[in-house]
Design an enzyme around this catalytic site. Structure first.
Site, PDB file in Angstrom:
ATOM      1  N   GLY A  11      30.314  77.970  25.236  1.00 43.12           N
ATOM      2  CA  GLY A  11      31.635  78.328  24.735  1.00 43.12           C
ATOM      3  C   GLY A  11      31.574  78.680  23.259  1.00 43.12           C
ATOM      4  O   GLY A  11      32.484  78.368  22.489  1.00 43.12           O
ATOM      5  N   ALA A  12      30.487  79.378  22.870  1.00 40.07           N
ATOM      6  CA  ALA A  12      30.216  79.598  21.447  1.00 40.07           C
ATOM      7  C   ALA A  12      30.809  80.888  20.909  1.00 40.07           C
ATOM      8  O   ALA A  12      30.710  81.145  19.712  1.00 40.07           O
ATOM      9  CB  ALA A  12      28.703  79.598  21.201  1.00 40.07           C
ATOM     10  N   GLY A  15      36.755  80.263  19.042  1.00 44.04           N
ATOM     11  CA  GLY A  15      37.311  78.945  18.782  1.00 44.04           C
ATOM     12  C   GLY A  15      36.374  78.006  18.057  1.00 44.04           C
ATOM     13  O   GLY A  15      35.628  78.395  17.159  1.00 44.04           O
ATOM     14  N   ILE A  16      36.388  76.724  18.463  1.00 44.15           N
ATOM     15  CA  ILE A  16      35.592  75.728  17.749  1.00 44.15           C
ATOM     16  C   ILE A  16      34.100  75.934  17.985  1.00 44.15           C
ATOM     17  O   ILE A  16      33.281  75.561  17.141  1.00 44.15           O
ATOM     18  CB  ILE A  16      36.008  74.286  18.112  1.00 44.15           C
ATOM     19  CG1 ILE A  16      35.633  73.933  19.549  1.00 44.15           C
ATOM     20  CG2 ILE A  16      37.479  74.063  17.857  1.00 44.15           C
ATOM     21  CD1 ILE A  16      35.788  72.464  19.859  1.00 44.15           C
ATOM     22  N   GLY A  17      33.726  76.532  19.116  1.00 44.41           N
ATOM     23  CA  GLY A  17      32.312  76.797  19.362  1.00 44.41           C
ATOM     24  C   GLY A  17      31.750  77.768  18.347  1.00 44.41           C
ATOM     25  O   GLY A  17      30.670  77.547  17.783  1.00 44.41           O
ATOM     26  N   SER A 131      39.180  65.950  25.224  1.00 48.34           N
ATOM     27  CA  SER A 131      40.525  66.213  24.716  1.00 48.34           C
ATOM     28  C   SER A 131      41.359  64.952  24.832  1.00 48.34           C
ATOM     29  O   SER A 131      41.154  64.136  25.741  1.00 48.34           O
ATOM     30  CB  SER A 131      41.189  67.334  25.514  1.00 48.34           C
ATOM     31  OG  SER A 131      42.571  67.428  25.219  1.00 48.34           O
ATOM     32  N   TYR A 156      43.463  69.895  34.242  1.00 47.80           N
ATOM     33  CA  TYR A 156      42.808  69.930  32.926  1.00 47.80           C
ATOM     34  C   TYR A 156      42.604  68.504  32.407  1.00 47.80           C
ATOM     35  O   TYR A 156      41.511  68.158  31.934  1.00 47.80           O
ATOM     36  CB  TYR A 156      43.650  70.738  31.942  1.00 47.80           C
ATOM     37  CG  TYR A 156      43.057  70.803  30.552  1.00 47.80           C
ATOM     38  CD1 TYR A 156      42.016  71.692  30.267  1.00 47.80           C
ATOM     39  CD2 TYR A 156      43.500  69.966  29.540  1.00 47.80           C
ATOM     40  CE1 TYR A 156      41.451  71.738  29.006  1.00 47.80           C
ATOM     41  CE2 TYR A 156      42.938  70.010  28.267  1.00 47.80           C
ATOM     42  CZ  TYR A 156      41.920  70.901  28.001  1.00 47.80           C
ATOM     43  OH  TYR A 156      41.361  70.943  26.752  1.00 47.80           O
TER      44      TYR A 156
END
Length: 275
Positions: A11-12, A15-17, A131, A156
């Site tokens: 997930g890079a 976002g945060i990735g 989360s 989720y």
């Protein structure tokens, strides 16, 4: 700087990735990017001068191919950051599972176990992006994996609770062999989270009031960087759950249940077909 590490981030591409990839590259680490979007992932790889691999976690075959590529390319993997994830409207993957559950839990579990021998040999750390929404999770192992039963938000939450339980069980099974594991809450991040969810979820996440509670991708990414660049046993503790880069109490009573963690591991193994 701490010793240079080979750090694989899923997930890079956004976002945060992506934020953590930039931070860790700036620190001098060998960051390996894994993303779903060819365009976004390639652009970031060119920006950082880092290698990249493509895989959509909605298909187990792509995860298996990714694992083979990583094993062929990197004789040592010091950190695996299981960061790919999201909330998606109820739909069934090609493998027969709910999108959210497969992308957030089943596929990261598969990737980690396929890389497990390499990770143990490297005395690696496995970092799970969970989360605070795990608070609303509820896992019944007998029903776990049934597509669409709980709705997108609840699924989720279940998947984020599963991330914590998976991290706990990794620690229990393999810490004595040198593997470390932790899960963390990055904060509610201003990103494209929920882009694949229903219109109601997307609208709710974009409300002006909601934006008051969001943190930047850089701040959320820094919480991933803290664990990936840190030293287990010194800067952070294996088996713990982190909020704002500090150990936190479990967000859900089920998250602290070792029997459930073991049962979920076994159930997940049953759900994922072996080649």
């Amino acid at each position: 700087m701490a010793e240079q590490r080979t750090i694989v981030i899923t997930g890079a591409s956004d976002g945060i990735g992506a934020a953590a990839a930039r931070q860790l590259t700036a620190q001098g680490h060998d960051v390996v990017l894994v993303g779903r979007s060819p365009d976004k992932t390639e652009r970031l790889a060119e920006e950082l001068g880092r290698p990249y691999h493509l895989a959509d976690f909605v298909e187990f075959d792509q995860v298996r191919r990714l694992a083979r590529e990583l094993l062929d390319a990197y004789p040592r993997i010091d950190v695996l950051a299981n960061n790919a994830g999201g909330m998606f409207r109820p739909q069934t993957s090609p493998d027969g599972f709910d999108y959210t559950l497969q992308i957030n839990h089943l596929s990261p579990f598969l990737l980690t176990t396929l890389l497990l021998d390499r990770l143990i040999a490297s005395n690696a750390a496995v970092v799970q992006t969970s989360s605070a929404m795990a608070r609303g999770g509820r896992i019944d192992v007998a029903e776990f994996g049934t597509a669409g039963r709980r709705g997108e938000a609840r699924t989720y939450s279940d998947s984020k609770l599963a991330n914590i339980l998976f991290s706990n069980e990794l620690h229990r099974r393999y810490h004595e062999q040198g593997l470390s594991a932790a899960a963390f809450h990055p904060g509610a991040v201003a990103s494209n989270f929920g882009a694949g969810a229903s219109a109601l979820v997307r609208y709710s996440y974009q409300l002006p009031l909601m934006k008051l509670f969001l943190v930047s991708p850089d701040k959320g990414g820094a919480r991933l960087t803290f664990l990936a660049a840190g030293t287990p046993g010194e800067t952070w503790q294996s088996g713990a759950y982190y909020v704002q880069s500090r150990p936190a109490k479990p967000v859900n009573s089920q998250a602290a249940d070792p029997g459930l963690a073991r049962a979920l591991w076994e159930r997940t193994e049953e759900l994922i077909p072996t080649p």
